[in-house]
Design an enzyme around this catalytic site. Structure first.
Site: not given
Ligand code: IPE
Ligand code: IPE
Ligand code: MG
Length: 258
Positions: A53, A147, A36
Site C-alpha cells: 500500500h 490536473l 489494484d
Molecule cells: C478494487 O480492488 C478497489 C480498489 C482498488 C480500491 P479490490 O481488490 O477491492 O477488488 P476485488 O475484491 O478484487 O474485486
Molecule cells: C488495492 O490493492 C488497494 C486497495 C484495495 C485498498 P489490494 O490490497 O487489493 O491488493 P491485492 O489485490 O490483494 O493484491
Molecule cells: Mg485487490
C-alpha cells in the site's frame, strides 16, 4: 504505426518514441484507474501487505505527475471501496492512517503543482480526521488550474447511484422537479462526479477482469484496459501502452463506423 503495435515486441518500443506517438493522437480527457495489486506486490517480496500500500501511494504520485505532463485533464483513482471495510481491521486501520498521512504531506506538494484534489465517496463511515482533511484539501486546491485528481475513497458505484436517487427523490417530493423531468443529464448531476466528463478509458492493473463497483454509471461507454502488471509496478510505459491501446480503438457508441 499503432496498427502494427500488436506485432511489435512491446518491450522493444522506446519510451520516448512511445510518448511522442501517444501525444500525436487524441488523448483521453479523463482516465479512470483501479489501483489494484498492492497486496500481491508485497506478498511476492515476502513483505507485509502494508508495504504494498505504501508503494502504491508512491506510484500514484508518479502517475499524477506523468498524467499532468501529458496534458490529460482528469484522473479518477480508486483508493478504497465501500466493500474494502470487509478486510481485517489492522489493514483497514493502516490504510486510513496512510490516507491521513498522504493527505497531510503529499497534498501540499500536489497543490504546488496546481493539482485540484477532490475526494469522491460516502463521507459517513470515514474517520473524522480524514473527513476534516478532505474538506481542507478541497479548500486549498479548488482554484488550481492543473490536473483534476479525483480520489475515490469509501466509494461504491451502487452507493453513489442510491445517493443520487435519494437526492432526486427529495427534489421530487418537495416539488422542485416533476418525475417526468428526470433525465440522464440531471441524474448525473446528482452523482459524486457531477460536472466531470465520463472517463473514456478505464485502466485496471493486477490481472483482475472486473470493475469491482467502480463508476458504474460513468463507465457506460468507457474503453477498458486490463493488464497483469501490479499497481506498485505500473510505470510510465504501462500508462502509455494503455493510452496507445485506447487510441487504436474504434468508438461507435452504438452507431456505425463513419
Ligand atoms: C478494487 O480492488 C478497489 C480498489 C482498488 C480500491 P479490490 O481488490 O477491492 O477488488 P476485488 O475484491 O478484487 O474485486
Ligand atoms: C488495492 O490493492 C488497494 C486497495 C484495495 C485498498 P489490494 O490490497 O487489493 O491488493 P491485492 O489485490 O490483494 O493484491
Ligand atoms: Mg485487490
Amino acid at each position: 504505426m499503432w496498427s502494427n503495435l500488436s506485432k511489435l515486441n512491446k518491450d522493444e518500443l522506446n519510451l520516448a518514441e512511445l510518448r511522442t506517438n501517444v501525444l500525436a493522437k487524441q488523448l483521453p480527457e479523463h482516465i479512470a484507474l483501479i489501483m489494484d495489486g498492492n497486496g500481491r506486490w508485497a506478498q511476492k517480496r515476502d513483505l507485509p501487505r502494508t508495504a504494498g500500500h505504501e508503494k502504491g501511494v508512491e506510484r500514484l504520485k508518479e502517475t499524477v505527475k506523468i498524467v499532468s505532463e501529458l496534458g490529460i485533464n482528469h484522473l479518477t483513482v480508486f483508493a478504497f471501496s465501500t466493500e474494502n471495510w470487509k478486510r481485517p481491521e489492522e489493514e483497514v486501520n493502516f490504510l486510513m492512517s496512510l490516507f491521513n498521512r498522504t493527505f497531510e504531506s503529499d497534498a501540499r506538494e500536489l497543490h504546488r503543482e496546481e493539482v485540484k484534489i477532490r475526494v469522491l465517496g460516502r463521507r459517513e463511515g470515514l474517520p473524522t480526521d480524514i473527513r476534516k482533511k478532505i474538506r481542507e484539501i478541497w479548500e486549498m486546491t479548488k482554484d488550481n488550474q492543473g490536473l483534476n485528481l479525483n480520489i475515490a475513497l469509501n466509494y461504491g458505484g451502487r452507493a453513489e447511484i442510491i445517493d443520487a436517487v435519494k437526492e432526486l427523490a427529495v427534489k421530487v417530493k418537495s416539488g422542485v422537479i416533476e418525475p417526468q423531468e428526470i433525465t440522464e443529464a440531471n441524474f448525473a448531476q446528482e452523482l459524486y462526479t457531477q460536472q466531470l466528463p465520463d472517463p473514456e478509458l478505464l485502466i485496471r492493473p493486477s490481472g483482475e477482469l472486473r470493475i469491482s463497483n467502480f463508476l458504474l454509471w460513468q463507465l457506460a461507454y468507457a474503453e477498458f484496459y486490463f493488464t497483469s502488471t501490479l499497481w506498485p509496478d505500473f510505470c510510465e510505459k504501462d500508462l502509455l501502452l494503455a493510452i496507445a491501446d485506447y487510441q487504436a480503438r474504434e468508438r461507435r457508441f452504438g452507431g456505425l463506423k463513419d
